[in-house]
Design an enzyme around this catalytic site. Structure first.
Site, short mmCIF file in Angstrom:
data_model
loop_
_atom_site.label_atom_id
_atom_site.label_comp_id
_atom_site.label_asym_id
_atom_site.label_seq_id
_atom_site.Cartn_x
_atom_site.Cartn_y
_atom_site.Cartn_z
CB CYS A 147 -15.26 -7.23 7.26
SG CYS A 147 -16.62 -7.08 8.44
CB CYS A 153 -0.61 -0.03 8.30
SG CYS A 153 -1.22 -1.29 7.17
CB CYS A 202 -0.92 -0.01 1.22
SG CYS A 202 -2.01 1.45 1.25
CB CYS A 210 -17.94 0.22 9.44
SG CYS A 210 -16.79 -0.56 10.59
CB CYS A 268 -18.20 -4.82 5.98
SG CYS A 268 -17.33 -3.30 6.46
S1 SF4 Z 1 -4.01 1.14 6.96
FE1 SF4 Z 1 -2.41 0.08 5.77
S2 SF4 Z 1 -3.51 -0.74 4.02
FE2 SF4 Z 1 -4.84 0.83 4.91
S3 SF4 Z 1 -4.35 2.71 3.82
FE3 SF4 Z 1 -3.01 2.68 5.62
S4 SF4 Z 1 -1.11 1.69 4.92
FE4 SF4 Z 1 -2.69 1.24 3.40
#
Ligand code: SF4
Length: 370
Positions: free
Chosen positions: A131, A94, A87, A222, A162
């Site tokens: 989800c 994360c 991401c 949510c 979800c």
């Molecule tokens: S929580 Fe993780 S997967 Fe979601 S937008 Fe942020 S970096 Fe990306």
């Protein structure tokens, strides 16, 4: 690939307990009253909830909870990562961010059939809502046909759906609504002030814009956040205040405890410090404040539950939490596991949610009236 055990969660349906009558009144009973739905909370009022003695706070939260929800029923949801890692966002908590050195490999969007197989296993295991999360900044328009096919397929199995896919345009939200998506998850994460210290690649305002797009499309919202990221109590107050002053409260409010992952900004920053784990009592206080401020919402114990004691989880249920994620994995983080959950539910005498959620019943009533 299967992230989920197939052992059914053997929870008894309540037979003898009469169904709690769900009040959907929109009265305002005062800031510490038992159930008025308000969108005009001040930060001072939320802070005052946190300042109550723990026993008083829990009593008030439990009173609000049983005025609107069956206090012995819990909703079971399952979360599947349908596109993991890689991401471009920089969310400090994360492990799926390209900025994290966590060893999470990037995958492509799962095949529709594969997702449906996982959904079928989740249903067999007793889940009520499926989800699905994709590690994207936002879905590309070319992804939407597959995403909509997944929504339709999971719904056809009799599961609620979800999705959490990142930011959505109004058009994408409308496409998901047309496909029948029940819920869209988009967390605000923390207070507006602390958010900026955790994420820089998209603003708090952009989060609120996506929530508004989801709401306008008719999909249930949510939205919750994470505690234990090194924030102060004032930030936890600001987090709840933001959600409780939205034009309409989210139908579902996940409250996560940070799972500090090595290689993530927060995991490395908090490791070995007293802030590496949120204090259990403060976590329960946050759940209780969320319950009082948003009486009709489902409050979900989400990430971090697997490292919580049974006693802490029991206090959370007493404080008004009434939804959990089942299975042994939450996206890339560990979860409590179905066997442990079944044992805990049996020990606490809690049963699977029956009937509609209060805010959704209210929406139906409003539709009928209109
Ligand atoms: S929580 Fe993780 S997967 Fe979601 S937008 Fe942020 S970096 Fe990306």
């Amino acid at each position: 690939m299967s992230d989920y055990q197939t052992t059914p969660i053997r929870v008894e349906r309540s037979r003898d307990t009469p169904r709690q009558r769900v009040s959907t009144s929109l009265d305002t009973n005062g800031s510490l009253g038992i159930g008025g739905v308000r969108n005009d909370w001040t930060r001072e009022e939320i802070a005052a909830l946190f300042e109550l003695s723990f026993t008083e706070l829990l009593f008030r939260a439990a009173t609000v909870h049983r005025a609107h929800h069956a206090p012995d029923q819990v909703q079971f949801c399952t979360l599947l990562s349908i596109k993991t890692g890689g991401c471009p966002e920089d969310c400090g908590y994360c492990s799926q961010s390209v900025k994290a050195d966590s060893g999470v490999a990037a995958t492509r969007l799962m095949d529709v059939r594969e997702v449906l197989q996982s959904a079928a296993r989740a249903k067999d295991a007793g889940s009520q809502r499926f989800c699905m999360g994709a590690a994207w900044r936002n879905p590309k328009d070319r992804d939407m046909p597959a995403i909509c096919a997944i929504v339709k397929g999971v719904r056809a199995m009799g599961l609620e759906t979800c999705m959490t896919l990142g930011m959505l345009t109004p058009r994408q939200a409308d496409m998901l609504a047309e496909a029948g998506l029940d819920y869209y998850n988009h967390n605000i994460d923390s207070s507006p002030e602390y958010y900026e210290r955790v994420i820089t690649t998209r603003s708090f305002g952009e989060r609120l814009d996506t929530l508004a797009n989801v709401r306008a499309s008719g999909i249930n919202v949510c939205s919750g956040g994470i505690v234990g990221m090194g924030e102060t109590r004032a930030d936890r107050v600001g987090f709840i205040h933001t959600l409780a002053t939205l034009p309409r409260h989210p139908e579902s409010v996940p409250v996560n405890a940070l799972v500090p992952v090595k290689g993530t900004v927060l995991g490395d920053m908090l490791a070995g410090t007293p802030l590496a784990k949120i204090d259990d009592i403060e976590f329960v206080r946050t759940v209780a404040a969320a319950r009082i401020a948003m009486p009709l919402s489902m409050v979900r114990l989400s990430a971090g539950r697997e490292s919580m004691s049974e006693a802490t989880q029991a206090l959370c249920f007493l404080a008004g939490a009434n939804s959990i994620f089942t299975g042994d994995k939450l996206l890339t983080a560990p979860n409590a596991g179905d066997d442990n959950d079944a044992a805990l539910m049996a020990k606490l005498g809690l049963t699977a949610l029956e009937g509609a959620e209060p805010l959704r019943s209210m929406a139906l009533d409003e539709t009928t009236v209109a």
